[in-house]
Design a protein around this motif. Sequence first.
Motif, PDB file in Angstrom:
ATOM      1  N   ASN A 129       2.481   8.269   4.773  1.00 35.71           N
ATOM      2  CA  ASN A 129       1.539   7.713   3.662  1.00 35.71           C
ATOM      3  C   ASN A 129       2.416   6.671   3.093  1.00 35.71           C
ATOM      4  OD1 ASN A 129       0.043   9.818   4.475  1.00 35.71           O
ATOM      5  ND2 ASN A 129       0.449  11.007   2.720  1.00 35.71           N
ATOM      6  N   ALA A 130       1.409   5.647   2.613  1.00 40.23           N
ATOM      7  CA  ALA A 130       1.993   4.608   1.683  1.00 40.23           C
ATOM      8  C   ALA A 130       1.236   4.592   0.442  1.00 40.23           C
ATOM      9  CB  ALA A 130       1.940   3.362   2.226  1.00 40.23           C
ATOM     10  N   THR A 131       1.901   4.567  -0.915  1.00 38.13           N
ATOM     11  CA  THR A 131       1.548   4.530  -1.922  1.00 38.13           C
ATOM     12  C   THR A 131       1.855   3.192  -2.901  1.00 38.13           C
ATOM     13  OG1 THR A 131       1.559   6.864  -2.345  1.00 38.13           O
ATOM     14  CG2 THR A 131       1.288   5.493  -4.233  1.00 38.13           C
ATOM     15  N   MET A 132       0.961   2.513  -3.376  1.00 37.91           N
ATOM     16  CA  MET A 132       1.168   1.276  -4.225  1.00 37.91           C
ATOM     17  C   MET A 132       0.764   1.444  -5.615  1.00 37.91           C
ATOM     18  SD  MET A 132       0.452  -1.290  -1.128  1.00 37.91           S
ATOM     19  CE  MET A 132      -0.387   0.113   0.049  1.00 37.91           C
ATOM     20  N   ASN A 133       1.229   0.999  -6.458  1.00 37.71           N
ATOM     21  CA  ASN A 133       0.783   1.151  -7.803  1.00 37.71           C
ATOM     22  C   ASN A 133       0.407  -0.380  -8.568  1.00 37.71           C
ATOM     23  OD1 ASN A 133       1.297   4.182  -8.028  1.00 37.71           O
ATOM     24  ND2 ASN A 133       3.330   3.258  -7.754  1.00 37.71           N
TER      25      ASN A 133
END
Lengths: 114, 113
Positions: B18-22
């Motif tokens: 999974n990839a999380t960007m803020n």
Amino acid sequence: EAGVAQSPRYKIIEKRQSVAFWCNPISGHATLYWYQQILGQGPKLLIQFQNNGVVDDSQLPKDRFSAERLKGVDSTLKIQPAKLEDSAVYLCASSPRPDTDTQYFGPGTRLTVL
Amino acid sequence: SQQGEEDPQALSIQEGENATMNCSYKTSINNLQWYRQNSGRGLVHLILIRSNEREKHSGRLRVTLDTSKKSSSLLITASRAADTASYFCATDSGYNQGGKLIFGQGTELSVKP
């Protein structure tokens, strides 16, 4: 439905020369935007048209940049004279109306000023 | 001026992760949008979340919005090599405020097969 068309895709010029970019928005889209995207940054709005009138050009360097949208369809963006710092990708986008949330982007024109 | 700041600037993961960007922003908004940009291409709209929404899903994408913290996150689940691109958040302060999008600096995502 055809997307936003831009030409040319690439342009290399010497500083102090002039250059023009062309954009054809999605058919029926009243609002047209020009963005400048410097390498490694997000796009920055240069100018927004509603039909053939300017809505926002607050970030357009008017001493060297000009844009027009005659007849409320196609648009051209011109730089005269170009500077080294103008090297960027110039993106055109359109939306059906200014209160439409989504903008549809063209492939962009990559400008290199030497 | 750039409204949004994105974190991280670059992210490298393996396929399937999974990839999380803020994204953080400064002023009140009408909605927040996420766009993807493949190398040498224009931006493609991914998903929009309105200021009165907290979470939204679209396929493998999940977006959250916390207006009290002025922040949003984009989660891409089960990433694929084809997800390799730059991802930008853009804030829209509404038509009465000019209706223009203000983009963040972007997160460059690399998904390795």
